[in-house]
Design a protein around this motif. Structure first.
Motif, PDB file in Angstrom:
ATOM      1  N   LEU A   1     -32.116 -17.617  37.780  1.00  0.00           N
ATOM      2  CA  LEU A   1     -32.518 -18.708  38.691  1.00  0.00           C
ATOM      3  C   LEU A   1     -31.529 -19.981  38.780  1.00  0.00           C
ATOM      4  CD1 LEU A   1     -36.082 -18.943  37.007  1.00  0.00           C
ATOM      5  CD2 LEU A   1     -35.640 -18.017  39.116  1.00  0.00           C
TER       6      LEU A   1
ATOM      7  N   LYS B   1     -36.905 -21.769  42.543  1.00  0.00           N
ATOM      8  CA  LYS B   1     -37.181 -22.293  41.276  1.00  0.00           C
ATOM      9  C   LYS B   1     -37.388 -23.761  41.842  1.00  0.00           C
ATOM     10  CE  LYS B   1     -35.487 -23.652  36.805  1.00  0.00           C
ATOM     11  NZ  LYS B   1     -34.147 -23.515  35.723  1.00  0.00           N
TER      12      LYS B   1
ATOM     13  N   GLY C   1     -40.086 -22.750  31.769  1.00  0.00           N
ATOM     14  CA  GLY C   1     -39.712 -21.492  32.208  1.00  0.00           C
ATOM     15  C   GLY C   1     -40.126 -20.359  31.256  1.00  0.00           C
ATOM     16  N   ALA C   2     -39.309 -19.706  30.768  1.00  0.00           N
ATOM     17  CA  ALA C   2     -39.737 -18.689  29.739  1.00  0.00           C
ATOM     18  C   ALA C   2     -39.348 -19.175  28.151  1.00  0.00           C
ATOM     19  CB  ALA C   2     -38.523 -17.407  29.851  1.00  0.00           C
TER      20      ALA C   2
ATOM     21  N   GLU D   1     -33.977 -15.308  33.178  1.00  0.00           N
ATOM     22  CA  GLU D   1     -34.384 -16.376  33.707  1.00  0.00           C
ATOM     23  C   GLU D   1     -32.824 -16.845  34.202  1.00  0.00           C
ATOM     24  OE1 GLU D   1     -36.928 -18.387  33.832  1.00  0.00           O
ATOM     25  OE2 GLU D   1     -38.203 -16.919  33.155  1.00  0.00           O
TER      26      GLU D   1
ATOM     27  N   GLN E   1     -36.022 -12.026  27.998  1.00  0.00           N
ATOM     28  CA  GLN E   1     -36.659 -12.988  28.714  1.00  0.00           C
ATOM     29  C   GLN E   1     -35.632 -13.976  29.338  1.00  0.00           C
ATOM     30  OE1 GLN E   1     -39.917 -12.015  29.454  1.00  0.00           O
ATOM     31  NE2 GLN E   1     -39.897 -13.428  30.955  1.00  0.00           N
ATOM     32  N   GLU E   2     -34.850 -14.692  28.372  1.00  0.00           N
ATOM     33  CA  GLU E   2     -34.129 -15.640  28.731  1.00  0.00           C
ATOM     34  C   GLU E   2     -32.805 -15.107  29.707  1.00  0.00           C
ATOM     35  OE1 GLU E   2     -34.443 -18.603  24.712  1.00  0.00           O
ATOM     36  OE2 GLU E   2     -33.237 -17.072  24.861  1.00  0.00           O
TER      37      GLU E   2
ATOM     38  N   SER F   1     -41.841 -17.115  35.959  1.00  0.00           N
ATOM     39  CA  SER F   1     -41.425 -16.202  34.977  1.00  0.00           C
ATOM     40  C   SER F   1     -41.195 -14.873  35.357  1.00  0.00           C
ATOM     41  CB  SER F   1     -42.644 -16.075  33.740  1.00  0.00           C
ATOM     42  OG  SER F   1     -43.846 -15.592  34.507  1.00  0.00           O
TER      43      SER F   1
END
Length: 692
Positions: free
Chosen positions: A489, A513, A623-624, A486, A482-483, A524
């Motif tokens: 962005l 963003k 964020g995440a 991100e 997940q990171e 997300s």
């Protein structure tokens, strides 16, 4: 030549014709996908015709020239003289762009410049093309159903004439003239002509004395008009054919079938159609009803709505103040009045917010064109699906979301959807799908952009992040999937090897963003290689009044947007550890970064806060990533009105604005993403080791 910007006629034209023009983009894309849709074709034709008429009234000749030629092309399409193909659609979309430019000039008070003769010739050249579709296109479907309807109408008309001939052979001319009916009533001259045809000129006798009172009453009722009523005409038919013996069998076909080919001479058939007692009169009532419905709406300048919303915001502050003072009164009557004020204020706030709401389809309507143009540029086949277009959103948010969503949709087509041959090789349909959806979730709106493309590989993103210096190799190894998602962005991050007009510079997602953060929203990303990517955006319903969590840090009140708050718990029984120089707290077997807000918000000269048994932790979503913020105490939830900061404070990261609390004091509204950027870097981490 210049126009007066406040010209009332011009403003009405810009609003009404502008709405038609805004909808044409989507209608044209839908028409390209279903070229045999007669209703949509007629709708596009009427839109160009309406815009041309308004422009002609205002003598905006360049606009008239373009609309007239576009109208001619769609008239040929309606008559099946030419077939829809991609060349026509490309030119018509250019026409929309040209018209939008002219409208921008008119809004600025400038007379639009005439388009080049070459462009006008290009539009006219579409009328000279072959009926055969362009290469690679399927031929337009034959309008079989429409032809059958025309044949049925002709048969019905023939049956009507045959019935009239059987009833009275010498009345055929009158029956033929009935096909020209286009109204329910006829004039006196037309009625006299009908009588002359039936009985010979001057041979018709007046009604019998017994019927005279009734005839006189009807005549007096119609004295102020040149037209006769249905009842009067039925009485004449009874006298001509005998009561109940009039040729009404021919009426029904005539009602349902317009007869454009019949001579528009006398119009007795209009009254013949009304002799059935139902049908035409009922049909005429519909325009009146729609006109009455149109009168129930009124245009209001958005500045007035903003002014009303500001006043409601002040009323909300007064309500919060009254609720705070209520506890100091030991009077049930005063408490009851304050409770009523609270309820009425909440209802008024909701009603005013609804007046500012607009359906999100105002933004969604742009994307069929965006997807089509991007896909054609890249040589891809992409279908766009829209869901939740009727979801309402604050008008300011609708406008602010347009650019971020355009970036995301283009990215989905460019980065997500594969080339048609590659998709076939992987067992997918040649045409990819991009789904754009909106739904309300409590006091927030969730927007999702989903594609069924190649998805993202977390390992590739880790490697790119290290190459571009966004993360170091050791940190990259510890990043979750997940990171890793991100990372896209971050400014300058792009997986494209070559820079194009659409992507490759690494600025698009960073802009998205930043824009979403300014709207107090969150973004997300979730993706799976080979299946596709989904990007979720969550924004509040309105920016004018914000639900917040009020907390105390170093004896001062601060407001945290409720949209980012996950949970609240006490610090007393939690164990704090330091991992790689970062304080962490374990929550449900998960290590969460821990930050003490007194270190971030301490004034100059104040000592850093120390751990206390009464400390509370607010878990927020950045964020995440989850973050734990240590505060002195939590007051509770409160709706606040956002007031902008002064010029000197706007450059300070970490604050979204200010508000007046229920006790009359000023509280700063925290902007957590900005606060994290400002304090949670390497410089901040060294100071935070003392948290434990």
């Amino acid at each position: 030549m210049a126009f007066e910007p406040d010209n009332e006629l011009l403003q009405d034209f810009l609003i009404e014709a502008g709405e038609l023009l805004n909808g044409l983009d989507q209608q044209l894309i839908e028409l390209e996908q279903s070229p045999d849709d007669a209703d949509r074709l007629n709708s596009v034709f009427r839109a160009f015709h309406t815009v041309k008429g308004g422009a002609g009234f205002l003598e905006v000749h360049p606009l008239v020239e373009v609309c007239h030629r576009a109208e001619d092309i769609f008239n040929l399409l309606r008559n099946h003289e030419i077939a829809m193909n991609s060349r026509i659609m490309d030119v018509m979309l250019q026409v929309i762009d040209v018209l939008n430019g002219m409208f921008d000039d008119l809004r600025a008070g400038q007379y639009p410049e005439a388009v080049s003769p070459a462009f006008l010739d290009e539009i006219e050249g579409l009328a000279r093309q072959s009926d055969e579709p362009a290469p690679g296109e399927a031929p337009a479907a034959e309008p079989a159903a429409e032809d059958e309807a025309v044949v049925a109408e002709d048969d019905a008309f023939d049956r009507m004439l045959a019935d009239l001939d059987a009833a009275e052979s010498d009345q055929a001319p009158a029956a033929e003239s009935s096909g020209a009916a286009d109204d329910d009533l006829i004039t006196d001259d037309e009625f006299e002509s009908l009588l002359d045809e039936l009985h010979g000129k001057g041979q018709f006798q007046a009604p019998t004395p017994a019927a005279a009172p009734e005839s006189e009453a009807k005549a007096s009722a119609a004295a102020d008009s040149d037209e006769i009523t249905d009842e009067e005409f039925e009485a004449v038919l009874d006298e001509l054919y005998g009561k109940g013996k009039a040729p009404t069998a021919a009426v029904k076909p005539a009602e349902a079938v317009p007869q454009p080919k019949v001579e528009p001479a006398p119009k007795p058939a209009a009254s013949t159609a009304s002799a059935s007692g139902s049908g035409k009169p009922a049909a005429k009532a519909k325009p009146a009803e729609s006109a009455k419905a149109a009168e129930t709406t009124v245009r209001v300048d958005t500045e007035r709505l903003d002014g009303i919303m500001n006043l409601v915001g002040e009323l909300v502050l007064v309500r919060n103040r009254m609720n705070t003072l209520k506890t100091s009164f030991e009077n049930e009557e005063i408490a009851s009045v304050i409770a009523t004020l609270d309820m009425v204020t909440s209802d008024l706030q909701g009603a005013v917010m609804k007046t500012r709401m607009q359906p999100v389809k105002k933004v969604f309507g742009r994307f069929p064109r965006v997807v089509r143009d991007t896909a054609r540029t890249l040589g891809k086949e992409v279908n766009l699906e829209l869901e939740g277009e009727d979801t309402d959103l604050d008008k300011n948010l609708v406008e602010a979301l347009a650019d971020p969503l355009i970036h995301l949709v283009r990215n989905a087509v460019d980065h997500g959807i594969e080339m048609p041959d590659d998709r076939e090789t992987n067992g997918k349909p040649r045409a990819g799908t991009v789904l754009l959806s909106a739904a309300q979730e409590g006091d927030h709106i969730r927007l999702a952009i989903q594609d069924d493309g190649s998805g993202m590989d977390a390992d590739v993103l880790r490697r790119k992040g290290v190459e571009k210096g966004i993360v170091d190799p050791d940190s990259a190894e510890r990043l979750t999937d997940q990171e890793c998602f991100e990372l896209i962005l971050h400014p300058g991050f792009s997986t494209k090897e070559q820079i194009s007009d659409i992507s490759g510079r690494g600025v698009g997602m960073d802009v998205v963003k930043t824009a979403i953060t300014k709207l107090s929203g969150t973004i997300s990303i979730d993706s799976e290689p080979g299946l596709g990517t989904q990007i979720n955006i969550k924004v509040p319903l309105t920016l004018a009044i914000l639900p917040t969590l009020m907390v105390i840090v170093s004896g001062r009140k601060y407001a945290i947007p409720l949209s980012v708050v996950n949970e609240i718990f006490e610090m007393a029984d939690k164990e704090v550890n330091v991992v790689d120089g970062q304080a962490t707290i374990t929550v449900r077997d998960r290590a969460v970064p821990l930050f003490r807000m007194t270190d971030w918000l301490a004034l100059r000269g104040e000592s850093p806060g120390q751990r206390a048994e009464t400390d509370q932790v607010v878990m927020v979503q950045h964020g995440a990533q989850l973050m734990a913020l240590v505060v002195d105490s939590v007051i509770g939830q409160e709706e606040v009105v956002i007031k902008p900061l002064g010029e000197l404070l706007r450059v300070v990261e970490g604050f979204a604005g200010a508000t007046i609390t229920g006790d009359g004091h000023i509280a700063l509204i925290l902007d957590l993403p900005g606060m994290v950027r400002r304090h949670a870097g390497s410089r901040g981490r060294n100071r935070l080791r003392s948290v434990a």
